[in-house]
Write an enzyme that holds these catalytic residues in place. Structure first.
Site, PDB file in Angstrom:
ATOM      1  N   TYR A 144       1.555  20.156   4.919  1.00 18.75           N
ATOM      2  CA  TYR A 144       0.749  20.846   3.903  1.00 18.75           C
ATOM      3  C   TYR A 144      -0.141  21.912   4.554  1.00 18.75           C
ATOM      4  CZ  TYR A 144      -2.443  21.392  -0.090  1.00 18.75           C
ATOM      5  OH  TYR A 144      -3.207  21.895  -1.127  1.00 18.75           O
ATOM      6  N   PHE A 190     -10.721   6.699  -8.135  1.00 17.06           N
ATOM      7  CA  PHE A 190     -11.946   5.941  -8.438  1.00 17.06           C
ATOM      8  C   PHE A 190     -12.121   5.771  -9.953  1.00 17.06           C
ATOM      9  CE2 PHE A 190     -14.551   6.967  -4.285  1.00 17.06           C
ATOM     10  CZ  PHE A 190     -13.583   6.311  -3.537  1.00 17.06           C
TER      11      PHE A 190
HETATM   12  P1  NAD Z   1      -0.300  19.753  -8.741  1.00 15.93           P
HETATM   13  O1  NAD Z   1       0.556  18.895  -7.889  1.00 15.93           O
HETATM   14  O2  NAD Z   1      -0.791  19.199 -10.036  1.00 15.93           O
HETATM   15  O3  NAD Z   1       0.454  21.122  -9.082  1.00 15.93           O
HETATM   16  C1  NAD Z   1       1.443  21.698  -8.276  1.00 15.93           C
HETATM   17  C2  NAD Z   1       2.570  22.174  -9.190  1.00 15.93           C
HETATM   18  O4  NAD Z   1       3.585  22.793  -8.392  1.00 15.93           O
HETATM   19  C3  NAD Z   1       3.253  21.017  -9.929  1.00 15.93           C
HETATM   20  O5  NAD Z   1       3.396  21.361 -11.289  1.00 15.93           O
HETATM   21  C4  NAD Z   1       4.586  20.876  -9.230  1.00 15.93           C
HETATM   22  O6  NAD Z   1       5.595  20.337 -10.053  1.00 15.93           O
HETATM   23  C5  NAD Z   1       4.849  22.313  -8.805  1.00 15.93           C
HETATM   24  N1  NAD Z   1       5.776  22.445  -7.685  1.00 15.93           N
HETATM   25  C6  NAD Z   1       5.769  21.751  -6.506  1.00 15.93           C
HETATM   26  N2  NAD Z   1       6.763  22.169  -5.723  1.00 15.93           N
HETATM   27  C7  NAD Z   1       7.418  23.153  -6.403  1.00 15.93           C
HETATM   28  C8  NAD Z   1       8.542  23.970  -6.117  1.00 15.93           C
HETATM   29  N3  NAD Z   1       9.202  23.868  -4.962  1.00 15.93           N
HETATM   30  N4  NAD Z   1       8.946  24.866  -7.062  1.00 15.93           N
HETATM   31  C9  NAD Z   1       8.299  24.965  -8.242  1.00 15.93           C
HETATM   32  N5  NAD Z   1       7.224  24.226  -8.560  1.00 15.93           N
HETATM   33  C10 NAD Z   1       6.800  23.327  -7.654  1.00 15.93           C
HETATM   34  O7  NAD Z   1      -1.508  20.241  -7.847  1.00 15.93           O
HETATM   35  P2  NAD Z   1      -2.779  21.152  -8.201  1.00 15.93           P
HETATM   36  O8  NAD Z   1      -3.968  20.380  -7.845  1.00 15.93           O
HETATM   37  O9  NAD Z   1      -2.658  21.722  -9.556  1.00 15.93           O
HETATM   38  O10 NAD Z   1      -2.620  22.308  -7.111  1.00 15.93           O
HETATM   39  C11 NAD Z   1      -2.149  23.603  -7.451  1.00 15.93           C
HETATM   40  C12 NAD Z   1      -2.245  24.504  -6.218  1.00 15.93           C
HETATM   41  O11 NAD Z   1      -3.598  24.583  -5.783  1.00 15.93           O
HETATM   42  C13 NAD Z   1      -1.428  23.994  -5.040  1.00 15.93           C
HETATM   43  O12 NAD Z   1      -0.834  25.092  -4.384  1.00 15.93           O
HETATM   44  C14 NAD Z   1      -2.465  23.347  -4.150  1.00 15.93           C
HETATM   45  O13 NAD Z   1      -2.082  23.375  -2.808  1.00 15.93           O
HETATM   46  C15 NAD Z   1      -3.686  24.208  -4.431  1.00 15.93           C
HETATM   47  N6  NAD Z   1      -4.931  23.474  -4.151  1.00 15.93           N
HETATM   48  C16 NAD Z   1      -5.403  22.515  -5.005  1.00 15.93           C
HETATM   49  C17 NAD Z   1      -6.587  21.817  -4.705  1.00 15.93           C
HETATM   50  C18 NAD Z   1      -7.164  20.776  -5.613  1.00 15.93           C
HETATM   51  O14 NAD Z   1      -8.185  20.186  -5.280  1.00 15.93           O
HETATM   52  N7  NAD Z   1      -6.616  20.491  -6.766  1.00 15.93           N
HETATM   53  C19 NAD Z   1      -7.269  22.116  -3.516  1.00 15.93           C
HETATM   54  C20 NAD Z   1      -6.742  23.062  -2.659  1.00 15.93           C
HETATM   55  C21 NAD Z   1      -5.592  23.765  -2.998  1.00 15.93           C
HETATM   56  N1  UDP Z   2     -10.278   8.485  -0.416  1.00 16.17           N
HETATM   57  C1  UDP Z   2     -10.828   7.238  -0.599  1.00 16.17           C
HETATM   58  N2  UDP Z   2     -10.246   6.383  -1.500  1.00 16.17           N
HETATM   59  C2  UDP Z   2      -9.171   6.724  -2.233  1.00 16.17           C
HETATM   60  C3  UDP Z   2      -8.605   8.024  -2.068  1.00 16.17           C
HETATM   61  C4  UDP Z   2      -9.191   8.873  -1.137  1.00 16.17           C
HETATM   62  O1  UDP Z   2     -11.840   6.885   0.032  1.00 16.17           O
HETATM   63  O2  UDP Z   2      -8.711   5.918  -3.039  1.00 16.17           O
HETATM   64  C5  UDP Z   2     -10.922   9.422   0.549  1.00 16.17           C
HETATM   65  C6  UDP Z   2      -9.960  10.066   1.524  1.00 16.17           C
HETATM   66  O3  UDP Z   2      -9.778   9.262   2.663  1.00 16.17           O
HETATM   67  C7  UDP Z   2     -10.683  11.367   1.839  1.00 16.17           C
HETATM   68  C8  UDP Z   2     -11.416  11.696   0.534  1.00 16.17           C
HETATM   69  O4  UDP Z   2     -11.460  10.492  -0.205  1.00 16.17           O
HETATM   70  O5  UDP Z   2     -11.631  11.166   2.852  1.00 16.17           O
HETATM   71  C9  UDP Z   2     -10.726  12.780  -0.289  1.00 16.17           C
HETATM   72  O6  UDP Z   2      -9.375  12.416  -0.432  1.00 16.17           O
HETATM   73  P1  UDP Z   2      -8.358  13.255  -1.336  1.00 16.17           P
HETATM   74  O7  UDP Z   2      -6.993  12.701  -1.073  1.00 16.17           O
HETATM   75  O8  UDP Z   2      -8.834  13.295  -2.729  1.00 16.17           O
HETATM   76  O9  UDP Z   2      -8.480  14.758  -0.791  1.00 16.17           O
HETATM   77  P2  UDP Z   2      -8.404  15.435   0.672  1.00 16.17           P
HETATM   78  O10 UDP Z   2      -8.425  14.365   1.733  1.00 16.17           O
HETATM   79  O11 UDP Z   2      -7.134  16.186   0.657  1.00 16.17           O
HETATM   80  O12 UDP Z   2      -9.622  16.267   0.713  1.00 16.17           O
END
Ligand code: NAD
Ligand code: UDP
Ligand code: UDP
Length: 311
Positions: A144, A190
C-alpha cells in the site's frame, strides 16, 4: 457541464464524492471493480441521468472522454489491502499509469488520493509535506505505502514530462457513514464492537496516536484542491489535526454508545505507525480549508449510521 470520472467511486470516500459532485452539477462517471466498494453506497444515485456506473478494474486501460478525473481506486484498510498485496500494488501503479494516460489523451485535470502512509512511521511530528517519510519497503504494509509513493512519482513525472495538470492530496485517517463494517479500521471496529456489546480490541498498549477527519470535511478539501489554479500540484495534507491515542478513541466511543464492552489488548500489527498528525498549514493557505467537525460530533453521525446498518 463537467464530465467527471471518479475511480473507486462506490467506496467509502468515493461515494461521498459522487454525492457532492452530483449536487454541484457534474456529469459523473463512477468506475469501480467492487472489491471493497458496494452498490449500496451508490444505489440512491442510480436513475439520475447525470450518474453512470461502470464495473471496471483500473489496472486495465480505460478509454472514455472526460474533463476531470479523481483517482481513488485502491483498497484502503490494512486487512483489505493485505488480502491480495500484488493486486494492491498493481491498482496503485498500473491504475495510476492508465488514469494518467487517459488524462494525457483527454487533457483532463487529474486528482490523486494519496495517503499519510507515504510518511510511514514518522520521525517528524506533525507531518509536513516536505517530510520524505520513513517507510519499510519490504513489510506487510509496503504494498500500500510504496504503491501510493510510486503513484505520486508517476503523477509528478507525467506533470514534468507531459505537462499534465495534476492535483495530489495526502489523506490522513478519515471516518464517517459508509465505512465498511468489517474492514478492520479502528473507528468502524470500535463502533461496531460497542454497538454489539463485544470486547473493544486495542492493538498494542493503545498509546499510538491517529488524527481523525470527518468525511464531509475531507470531501470539501478534495473539491477545493481540484478548484485551485493550474500549476498548483500539491501534495497537500488533508486531515484533522486533533490527535488522539487509541485508548482515548475507545473511551470516547464507549461513552457515546453506552453498553458494557470491555477493553481488551492484542498484539500490535507489524510496522504500525506510532503517531500521526497532519500539519495543515498548506491546506489552510492554498485552499482556505480546515476541518470543522470535531471528533465527538463526527462519531455521533457515524454511530447513527452503524446503528441503522446493524438494525
Ligand atoms: P474504500 O476501500 O472504501 O474505497 C476504495 C474503492 O476502490 C472501492 O470502491 C474499491 O472497490 C475500489 N477499487 C479497489 N481496487 C480497484 C481496482 N483495481 N479498480 C477499480 N476499483 C477498485 O476506501 P476509501 O477509504 O474510500 O479510500 C479511497 C481512497 O482514499 C483510496 O485510494 C485510499 O488509499 C485513499 N485514502 C483513504 C483514507 C481513509 O482514511 N479513508 C486515508 C488515506 C487515503
Ligand atoms: N487499531 C486498534 N484496534 C482495532 C483496529 C485498529 O487498536 O481494532 C489500531 C491500529 O493498530 C492502528 C490504529 O488503530 O494503530 C489505526 O488503525 P487503522 O487500521 O484504522 O488505520 P492505519 O493504521 O492505517 O492508520
Ligand atoms: N490509457 C488508457 N486510456 C487512455 C489513454 C491511455 O487507459 O485514454 C493507458 C494506455 O493503456 C497506456 C497508459 O494509459 O498503457 C499510459 O498511456 P501513455 O500515453 O502515457 O503511454 P503509452 O501509451 O505511450 O505507453
Amino acid at each position: 457541464m463537467l464530465k467527471t470520472l471518479i475511480t473507486g467511486g462506490s467506496g467509502f470516500l468515493g461515494s461521498h464524492l459522487c454525492d457532492r459532485l452530483i449536487r454541484d452539477g457534474h456529469d459523473v462517471l463512477c468506475v469501480d471493480n467492487f472489491f471493497t466498494g458496494s452498490k449500496a453506497n451508490i444505489a440512491h444515485l442510480i436513475g439520475n441521468p447525470y450518474f453512470e456506473v461502470l464495473r471496471h478494474d483500473v489496472t486495465f486501460p480505460l478509454y472514455v472522454e472526460v474533463d476531470q478525473i479523481y483517482n481513488l481506486a485502491c483498497p484502503a484498510s490494512p486487512i483489505h489491502y493485505q488480502h491480495d498485496p500484488v493486486q494492491t500494488t498493481k491498482t496503485s501503479v498500473h491504475g495510476a499509469i492508465n488514469m494518467l494516460g487517459l488524462a494525457k489523451r483527454t487533457k483532463a485535470r487529474i486528482f490523486q488520493a494519496s495517503t499519510s502512509e507515504v510518511y510511514g512511521d514518522p520521525e517528524v511530528h506533525p507531518q509536513t509535506e516536505e517530510y520524505w517519510g520513513r517507510v519499510n519497503p519490504i513489510g506487510i504494509r509496503s504494498c500500500y505505502d510504496e504503491g501510493k509513493r510510486c503513484a505520486e512519482t508517476l503523477f509528478f513525472d507525467y506533470h514534468r514530462q507531459h505537462d499534465l495538470d495534476i492535483k495530489v492530496v495526502r489523506i490522513f485517517n478519515t471516518y464517517g457513514p459508509r465505512m465498511h463494517p468489517n474492514d478492520g479500521r479502528v473507528v468502524s471496529n470500535f463502533i461496531v464492537q460497542a454497538l454489539k456489546g463485544e470486547d473493544i480490541t486495542i492493538f498494542g498498549d493503545g498509546q499510538q496516536t491517529r488524527s481523525f477527519c470527518y468525511v464531509d470535511d475531507l470531501i470539501e478539501g478534495f473539491v477545493r484542491m481540484m478548484g485551485t489554479e493550474q500549476g498548483f500540484t500539491g501534495p497537500v495534507n488533508l486531515g484533522n489535526p486533533g490527535e488522539f491515542t487509541m485508548l482515548e478513541l475507545a473511551e470516547k466511543v464507549l461513552q457515546l454508545v453506552g453498553g458494557k464492552s470491555k477493553l481488551t489488548f492484542h498484539l500490535l500489527p507489524q510496522d504500525d505507525p506510532k503517531q500521526r498528525q497532519p500539519d495543515i498549514a498548506m491546506a489552510k493557505s492554498k485552499l482556505g480549508w480546515e476541518p470543522g467537525v470535531n471528533l465527538e460530533d463526527g462519531l455521533k453521525e457515524t454511530i447513527g449510521y452503524f446503528r441503522r446498518l446493524l438494525g
